[in-house]
Enzyme design. Structure first.
Site, mmCIF file in Angstrom:
data_model
loop_
_atom_site.group_PDB
_atom_site.id
_atom_site.type_symbol
_atom_site.label_atom_id
_atom_site.label_comp_id
_atom_site.label_asym_id
_atom_site.label_seq_id
_atom_site.Cartn_x
_atom_site.Cartn_y
_atom_site.Cartn_z
ATOM 1 C CD GLU A 341 -2.843 1.405 0.372
ATOM 2 O OE1 GLU A 341 -3.293 2.542 0.149
ATOM 3 O OE2 GLU A 341 -3.251 0.382 -0.226
ATOM 4 C CD GLU A 342 0.424 3.755 2.963
ATOM 5 O OE1 GLU A 342 0.717 4.572 2.075
ATOM 6 O OE2 GLU A 342 -0.681 3.750 3.535
ATOM 7 C CB SER A 741 -9.508 8.687 1.595
ATOM 8 O OG SER A 741 -8.367 7.968 2.013
ATOM 9 C CG ASP A 815 -11.800 1.007 4.028
ATOM 10 O OD1 ASP A 815 -10.666 0.621 3.680
ATOM 11 O OD2 ASP A 815 -12.139 2.204 4.035
ATOM 12 C CG HIS A 847 -10.277 3.409 1.132
ATOM 13 N ND1 HIS A 847 -10.630 3.880 2.375
ATOM 14 C CD2 HIS A 847 -9.517 4.391 0.571
ATOM 15 C CE1 HIS A 847 -10.104 5.072 2.573
ATOM 16 N NE2 HIS A 847 -9.432 5.412 1.490
#
Length: 870
Positions: A341-342, A741, A815, A847
């Site tokens: 994800e990051e 978000s 999510d 999400h």
């Protein structure tokens, strides 16, 4: 009498002969007509300036199209030999046809009408004469014939004015109703991938993959699906129907030479040459093979199965496990959730081939220290439970390390990271040096305040640090370095507060700055070492619009290559001669063209006229800057209703995202433009503004959010709202806000830390940064242990008792990014504080939340808050 009788007999005989001849000619005439029908050309082409002819064809119910690209075509042109008559001789010629040229297919329902009106051999009837005028001897007929099918980018011409409605409102149904939805932005050609020669690119046309000559537009099939299908169906595991289906794919994983493809079918990998000569099943295992990737030499495929790295020899179909330690909490060559994800931009693949194809570098992830998080889907027949290792801010990260392994097999060689304390660092990038003897990798502290650029031999062992990157706040992961022929390399850095390109020698010693100034160089597209040029996209001319520039490799002034000062997305050819430019503005839907790097327009690739939008009314849209009390210029936009009256008071709906370095104000045609106009036509002003940390005006602006997410953003939002409220046409008591978000967080934060808004919609909000993942959160906030005050100050949960206005919280129940835990903790705090709020949960959404119900929910809530109920 005899003479008369003889004459009569002769006359009768002649009539009989004539009739006989006519009867004899009848079948021949029919055969000719049949031959002409079956031998119709593909299409007729004529200039768009023949507007009356185009309109006449449309009124006859004939399908009339226009070219949306400039293209070279082989056509038949007809010269007028006798004044006023049809042409007597054709000639083949290659001609450049401009976008806008009219194209009428010969084989359509009204084919006979088309032929009579347009075929140069049909003769000049009274009907055609009114459109062409008197044909002059020696001139070409206005219509040319395209004999055979050619894949061309075209679309319907502008509809007739009297058959269109104008000034139509943009309603909820216009945007969201599946049966009534209208496309107001058109559609543009995309997915153009350059071939290595820099003169051709691949493009999907009419459902097939073509090799297109960039400058002329001429194309040929890149491969023949039938040959591919024939090769595949020779395999015992693939039947005819499946082979045909697989052969029609246009998104393909190709080898570096683009002569073969890798297919994933029923959890196994297959290899097939595009000429159809060979096909082979590479794997035979019930487990799924993931991330199949060709070696640079095209002889091997690397893949991940059951968290282990494998390689298979294409020639022999021999499979080899390169790691065996994967399973359970250990994953080799496949990123875990937080790195996916990051760090790796939502890609799971975490292995890299050496340029010489002999070795693979990979990362290992050990999630055993990481807490497990459970997501439950209660809408399935049997409750579906997902359990994912998800490290929240301040908790333990996965243990990671870098290894290399030979394609021939043998032991994994691990890089020694003894200089870094396990659990306190991240590995945020891996790759190979050009010599295939060394890897490079980036190591950062978990709070990402520094980054070490390290190298290590492919036999692993002790690494060497080339340099350490630091800034005044956090260090973003740089793009992969671009190596030059002498081993030196280019790399981006935000060390000055602005992202720019820097040159280092092969030993990692800094040489000089390539781009500089108070603007961002955002992407490196091409390096022309021979000419000494570097091609970058950046924001020198506008912070809200990227352009393409070239700069001397030695540094110097950036020269803009894109023409209009609007937002451009570019794709530079490998030879550096051309670039494909996709651009739009806030008033112009997207268009695509091919330019030379000398700035010359070479070919229009898609005009995207988007005629449908001309039928609808749009409000006045403005982009501008708002100067804050400390002198910062916030980027903002305002959309007014089409019937705006300056003497009225209008409510306002405000939208933003607000996350660090994530601007929403751009000089481009946004997909949200139609939605915003729908809202405006309900009687409101639609206002947007990026707080400085999200403005895209350098890392130095984003750093204002450091260790206090939401605090400076809200100050900027407050100044923007106060600026707007001073306008005589703004009703300051009826202002609402929404975001998703990070925007959901900022909405909830604003409503619990200010009295600016009458109501707001917080979609999938982070409600306390302790609840979000480590790598994202700690980059901006440090850890909760080191920044307790900052976390408390930015918490929505802790400020729930201060809620002002009507808040609606929206969240997807499954999510896996911003967990429902965020919403539940806020809901609990609001209930404890006896605060009214609204809540909508979407049980099957992650999400992202969408669909008619969600869209209508938002619109109805907005109307309610602003007092615009029907």
């Amino acid at each position: 009498m005899k003479a008369r009788k003889c004459s009569s007999v002769i006359h009768v005989a002649l009539r009989i002969l004539t009739l006989t001849g006519l009867l004899a000619l009848g079948p021949l005439t029919d055969l000719r007509a049949e031959s002409k029908t079956t031998d119709r050309p593909y299409a007729y082409l004529f200039s768009e300036t023949l507007e009356k002819l185009t309109e006449h064809l449309q009124r006859q119910g004939i399908e009339v199209n226009e070219l949306r690209e400039d293209i070279d075509l082989d056509v038949e042109a007809y010269e007028i030999r006798i004044k006023g008559k049809r042409p007597t001789q054709s000639r083949r010629q290659t001609r450049r046809f401009q976008a806008g040229t009219i194209l009428v297919k010969a084989t359509q329902k009204s084919a006979d009408k088309v032929s009579v009106l347009l075929d140069p051999n049909s003769g000049q009837s009274a009907e055609s004469r009114q459109f062409f005028g008197r044909l002059r001897k020696g001139k070409d007929h206005p219509v040319v014939v395209l004999r055979k099918y050619v894949p061309i980018r075209y679309g319907a011409v502008r509809p007739l004015k009297d058959q269109r409605e104008f000034n139509k409102p943009i309603t909820f149904e216009t945007i969201y109703d599946p049966k009534k939805r209208v496309n107001l932005r058109g559609s543009t050609v995309s997915g153009l991938n350059w071939l290595e020669d820099g003169e051709h690119y691949l493009q999907v046309r009419d459902g097939q993959l073509y090799k297109v000559h960039a400058v002329s537009g001429r194309s040929e099939l890149f491969f023949e699906p039938d040959k591919l299908a024939d090769a595949l169906k020779r395999l015992p595991t693939i039947d005819d129907k499946t082979a045909k289906s697989l052969s029609k794919r246009t998104w393909l994983r190709m080898n570096p030479n683009r002569t073969a493809i890798l297919l994933d079918y029923e959890n196994d990998l297959y290899h097939c040459t595009l000429d159809g000569k060979t096909a082979a099943r590479l794997t035979n295992d019930p487990a799924r093979e993931e991330h199949g990737t060709f070696a640079p030499n095209g002889e091997f495929i690397a893949f991940v199965r059951d968290k282990n790295l494998y390689v298979v020899d294409i020639a022999t179909q021999t499979e080899r496990a390169l790691t065996t330690s994967g399973g359970g909490m250990i994953s080799n060559a496949k990123a875990d959730w937080v790195y996916f994800e990051e760090v790796y931009s939502r890609r799971r693949q975490a292995f890299w081939w050496s340029p010489d194809s002999s070795t693979i570098a990979f990362m290992q992830f050990d999630d055993s220290p990481v807490n497990e998080f459970t997501v439950v889907n209660n809408t399935t027949k049997k409750q579906n439970v997902e359990q994912t290792r998800y490290p929240r801010a301040g908790e333990l990260n996965p243990h990671v390390r870098v290894g290399t392994v030979s394609v021939a097999g043998g032991a994994v060689r691990w890089v020694e990271l003894d200089d870094y304390l396990q659990g306190t660092y991240l590995i945020t990038g891996v790759g190979w040096m050009p010599d295939s003897e060394r890897i490079y990798f980036f190591v950062q502290d978990r709070a990402q305040t520094w980054l070490d650029f390290n190298t290590a031999a492919k036999r692993a062992g002790e690494p060497k640090r080339l340099f350490r990157e630091t800034t005044k706040a956090w260090v973003d992961v740089p793009d992969i370095p671009k190596f030059l022929s002498d081993g030196s390399f280019l790399i981006f850095s935000e060390r000055t507060g602005w992202k720019h390109l820097y040159l280092y020698d092969k030993n990692g010693k800094f040489k000089h700055t390539v781009t500089r100034g108070k603007w961002e160089a955002r992407g490196l597209h091409h390096v022309d070492e021979k000419g000494g040029w570097v091609y970058v996209s950046g924001t020198r001319d506008s912070h809200i619009a990227e352009n393409l520039y070239r700069v001397k490799l030695t540094g110097g002034k950036a020269i803009r290559l894109t023409k209009a000062a609007v937002r451009h997305r570019v794709n530079v050819s490998p030879n550096g001669k051309y670039f494909i430019d996709t651009w739009s503005s806030s008033s112009t839907p997207t268009k695509v063209a091919l330019y030379g790097t000398d700035r010359k327009l070479l070919r229009m690739l898609d005009t995207n006229p988007a005629y449908k939008r001309q039928e609808y009314r749009f409000g006045k849209y403005e982009q501008f800057q708002i100067e804050t009390s400390d002198g910062f210029a916030l980027e903002a936009s305002l959309l007014k209703p089409p019937d705006f009256d300056g003497n009225r008071k209008y409510p306002v709906w405000f939208m933003t995202y607000g996350g660090p370095h994530a601007p929403t104000i751009r000089d481009s045609w946004s997909g949200s433009m139609a939605r915003d106009n729908m809202l405006a036509q309900m009687g409101m002003l639609v206002f947007k503004c990026d707080p400085r940390s999200a403005s895209g005006k350098g890392a130095c602006s984003a750093w204002t959010a450091y260790k206090q997410l939401g605090v400076q953003e809200l100050k900027d939002v407050a100044e923007a709202i106060e600026w707007l409220k001073k306008k005589p046409y703004v009703d300051g008591d009826r202002i609402g806000m929404s975001g998703h978000s990070y925007g959901g967080f900022l909405t909830a934060y604003a409503m619990t830390h200010s009295k600016l808004f009458a109501g707001g919609i917080a979609g999938a909000p982070v409600t306390d940064w302790r609840l979000y993942d480590t790598i994202y959160t700690e980059r901006y906030m440090d850890t909760p242990q080191n920044n307790t005050e900052g976390y408390d100050k930015t918490s929505v949960v802790k400020a729930a008792k201060n809620l002002h206005g009507r808040l609606m919280i929206v969240h997807g129940a499954i999510d896996d990014n911003v967990h429902m835990e965020n919403t539940f903790k806020l809901v609990n705090a609001l209930q404890q504080a006896d605060k009214e709020f609204e809540l909508m949960i979407y049980p099957r959404s992650r999400h992202g939340v969408g669909g008619m119900h969600y869209s209508r929910l938002q619109v109805n809530f907005i109307k309610s808050i602003l007092g615009l109920d029907d």
